[in-house]
Design a protein around this motif. Structure first.
Motif, PDB file in Angstrom:
ATOM      1  N   ALA A  92       0.839  -1.207   0.000  1.00 10.99           N
ATOM      2  CA  ALA A  92       0.000   0.000   0.000  1.00 10.99           C
ATOM      3  C   ALA A  92       0.873   1.256   0.000  1.00 10.99           C
ATOM      4  O   ALA A  92       0.631   2.206  -0.766  1.00 10.99           O
ATOM      5  N   GLU A  93       1.904   1.247   0.833  1.00 11.61           N
ATOM      6  CA  GLU A  93       2.772   2.438   0.924  1.00 11.61           C
ATOM      7  C   GLU A  93       3.582   2.629  -0.367  1.00 11.61           C
ATOM      8  O   GLU A  93       3.768   3.765  -0.826  1.00 11.61           O
TER       9      GLU A  93
ATOM     10  N   ARG B  47       1.298   4.010  -2.985  1.00 15.08           N
ATOM     11  CA  ARG B  47       0.987   5.428  -2.787  1.00 15.08           C
ATOM     12  C   ARG B  47       2.104   6.309  -3.347  1.00 15.08           C
ATOM     13  O   ARG B  47       1.861   7.319  -4.003  1.00 15.08           O
ATOM     14  N   ARG B  48       3.365   5.878  -3.111  1.00 13.25           N
ATOM     15  CA  ARG B  48       4.489   6.683  -3.621  1.00 13.25           C
ATOM     16  C   ARG B  48       4.537   6.637  -5.142  1.00 13.25           C
ATOM     17  O   ARG B  48       4.794   7.631  -5.798  1.00 13.25           O
TER      18      ARG B  48
ATOM     19  N   PRO C  53       0.522   8.470  -6.974  1.00 12.37           N
ATOM     20  CA  PRO C  53      -0.055   9.371  -5.968  1.00 12.37           C
ATOM     21  C   PRO C  53      -1.560   9.610  -6.134  1.00 12.37           C
ATOM     22  O   PRO C  53      -2.251   9.876  -5.150  1.00 12.37           O
TER      23      PRO C  53
ATOM     24  N   ASP D 234      -3.915   7.406  -7.355  1.00  9.53           N
ATOM     25  CA  ASP D 234      -4.767   6.220  -7.437  1.00  9.53           C
ATOM     26  C   ASP D 234      -5.515   5.954  -6.126  1.00  9.53           C
ATOM     27  O   ASP D 234      -5.083   6.395  -5.059  1.00  9.53           O
ATOM     28  N   ASP D 235      -6.631   5.222  -6.236  1.00  9.44           N
ATOM     29  CA  ASP D 235      -7.369   4.778  -5.037  1.00  9.44           C
ATOM     30  C   ASP D 235      -6.759   3.483  -4.526  1.00  9.44           C
ATOM     31  O   ASP D 235      -6.495   2.569  -5.326  1.00  9.44           O
ATOM     32  N   ILE D 236      -6.565   3.415  -3.222  1.00 11.30           N
ATOM     33  CA  ILE D 236      -6.002   2.197  -2.616  1.00 11.30           C
ATOM     34  C   ILE D 236      -6.905   1.773  -1.464  1.00 11.30           C
ATOM     35  O   ILE D 236      -7.191   2.576  -0.565  1.00 11.30           O
TER      36      ILE D 236
ATOM     37  N   LEU E 142      -1.952   8.990   4.358  1.00 13.65           N
ATOM     38  CA  LEU E 142      -1.467   8.617   3.016  1.00 13.65           C
ATOM     39  C   LEU E 142      -2.627   8.404   2.032  1.00 13.65           C
ATOM     40  O   LEU E 142      -2.417   7.928   0.906  1.00 13.65           O
ATOM     41  N   HIS E 143      -3.840   8.706   2.498  1.00 11.17           N
ATOM     42  CA  HIS E 143      -5.055   8.481   1.680  1.00 11.17           C
ATOM     43  C   HIS E 143      -5.158   7.019   1.237  1.00 11.17           C
ATOM     44  O   HIS E 143      -5.468   6.708   0.097  1.00 11.17           O
ATOM     45  N   ILE E 144      -4.836   6.145   2.181  1.00 12.33           N
ATOM     46  CA  ILE E 144      -5.029   4.706   1.960  1.00 12.33           C
ATOM     47  C   ILE E 144      -6.274   4.320   2.758  1.00 12.33           C
ATOM     48  O   ILE E 144      -6.290   4.445   3.987  1.00 12.33           O
TER      49      ILE E 144
END
Ligand SMILES: Cc1cc2nc3c(=O)[nH]c(=O)nc-3n(C[C@H](O)[C@H](O)[C@H](O)COP(=O)(O)OP(=O)(O)OC[C@H]3O[C@@H](n4cnc5c(N)ncnc54)[C@H](O)[C@@H]3O)c2cc1C
Length: 419
Positions: A16-17, A20-21, A24, A26-28, A69-71
């Motif tokens: 997930a992390e 995210r990197r 930036p 995308d939906d997770i 992180l918007h996860i």
């Protein structure tokens, strides 16, 4: 692009992390099916020893880590997958759709079909909930029987002993950690833990568990003995969590089969960690390497490819090297790669039990392909380096056959090919 990550252990969290990197916008969605925040199973022995509390097992320490992180996170168990419609069905009946999916569901401990195995004093040691139950039952003086002395079994012995339990270990093999250690190394570990006060019964199994007047559990062993105990811990192997893939075209052997990009047989569906079977470094045959560093490495590769790595720009795993480093009540042992040797290969073994030291090296031609060590805590990374780097040993092969403990020198010399 929407990514679903099934499983929030080390593989799921690292994926997930990384995603995210790498992506930036995308939906997770990170999914786990246990009540606690993402945690590390390998910290459970420290929890049982009282060195940390439950929060010390959490993989990320701040409560808003994933939100920041918007996860997105979701608690539920995936029960079915439709790879045509790209949907996952959860146990509460709701569906989620995805563009890319990561299977990081790990594995679960196997409970052998023994009468009485479902009694409440019979526990596995896998989850935080298991750890709480063990902490209740393993008190100073408690009689604890452990079924199985593989990797996990050997790791938890020390925690049980430190809790003051009287520990008996029953192992069906002829030595401890039989699937990771040579007979000599497994025998040394057995004799060592016996010296620390653990009773070890090899070539023995549990046949029957019942209640009795004298103890919460009476356990009948295959050697004819009957043992009273307060707690029986089952550490008899694990199986990957793949039930929800039944009926799909995701190829499963023992675990989910992946290629070196961590993609499964279905494009857009990836797997990583204890659930994944990836090509190994030497033979290319698929292998589950159920250790946390491997879960993190595979998750990173999978996530980079989920974020768009493909073709020449795809991230790739070099090949899995089986590595097991084990602390059995203070005796450190390790096994690497083809530790049992390869057909047509050569090997050398040297034991110094009085000083708790042992080494076995296995060669294919002039390449070191496997090793087992006990008590050699310094420079053991050199063994890994030689094997993982498939370094050509040249004249050093003969030197190692004569004196196998010179592996650290060999590693340094082989990095400077002209020396
Ligand atoms: C007691 C113990 C000690 C250990 N010690 C070490 C050690 O010293 N060194 C080491 O390298 N490794 C150690 N390990 C192994 C290590 O913990 C694992 O290799 C690691 O946890 C693998 O990570 P993972 O993310 O693949 O799987 P897991 O950590 O098992 O995470 C999988 C996640 O998926 C979830 N899940 C499962 N099924 C579903 C489903 N259908 N739907 C949704 N979610 C699901 C699970 O709840 C879990 O949260 C130890 C393990 C144990 C139990």
């Amino acid at each position: 692009m929407k990514h679903i990550i099934l499983g929030n252990g080390p593989a799921g969290v690292v994926a997930a992390e990384t995603l995210r990197r790498a992506a930036p916008g995308d939906d997770i969605l990170l999914v786990g099916n246990e009540a606690e925040p993402p945690y590390s199973r390998m910290a459970i022995p420290y929890l049982l020893e009282g060195n940390i509390d439950e929060s010390g097992t959490y993989l990320r320490k701040s409560a808003d880590h994933f939100d920041s992180l918007h996860i997105s996170q979701y608690r539920g168990r995936a029960v079915a997958l439709n790879t045509d419609k790209k949907t996952v069905l959860f146990d509460d009946g709701h569906f989620e759709d995805y563009d890319r999916l990561l299977i990081a569901t790990g594995s679960h401990p196997v409970r052998p079909p023994i009468p009485g195995i479902d009694l409440p004093e019979v526990q596995t040691c896998w989850t935080l909930s298991d750890a709480r139950a063990i902490a209740q039952l393993a008190k100073p003086g408690s009689r604890v029987l452990q079924l199985g002395a593989g990797f996990i079994g050997c790791i938890i012995m020390e925690a049980l002993a430190k809790r003051g339990a009287q520990l008996t270990v029953v192992e069906v093999g002829d030595r401890l950690v039989p699937r990771m250690m040579t007979p000599e190394a497994g025998g040394m570990i057995k004799r060592w833990v016996e010296k620390q006060g653990v009773r070890v019964l090899t070539r023995a199994g549990v046949e029957f568990i019942s209640r009795s007047e004298s103890a919460p559990l009476t356990v009948a062993l295959s050697n004819g003995e009957k043992l009273d105990c307060d707690l029986l811990i089952v550490a008899a192997g694990v199986a990957p969590n793949v039930a929800f893939l039944e009926g799909t075209t995701v190829h499963v052997a023992k675990g989910v089969l992946v290629d070196d990009t961590m993609q499964t047989s279905v494009p857009g569906v990836y797997a990583a960690g204890d659930v994944a079977e990836a090509p190994d470094l030497f033979s290319g045959r698929h292998l589950v390497a159920a250790i946390q560093p491997n879960a993190a490495d595979q998750a990173r590769v999978a996530a980079l490819n989920m974020a768009g790595g493909a073709g020449k720009s795809a991230a790739r795993m070099k090949g899995v090297l089986a590595i097991n480093v084990l602390d059995s009540m203070g005796m450190i042992s390790s096994s690497f790669g083809e530790w049992q040797g390869v057909p047509g290969g050569d090997g050398v073994e040297q034991a110094d039990e009085a000083n708790g030291r042992y080494i076995s090296l296995q060669f294919n031609g002039d390449v070191l392909v496997g090793a087992t060590s006990v008590g050699l805590t310094e420079h053991v990374g050199a063994l890994r380096g030689l094997i993982q780097g498939k370094m050509k040993l040249g004249v050093w092969k003969q030197k190692l056959l004569e004196t196998p403990t010179r592996f650290a020198e060999a590693f340094i010399a082989c990095q400077r090919p002209n020396s």
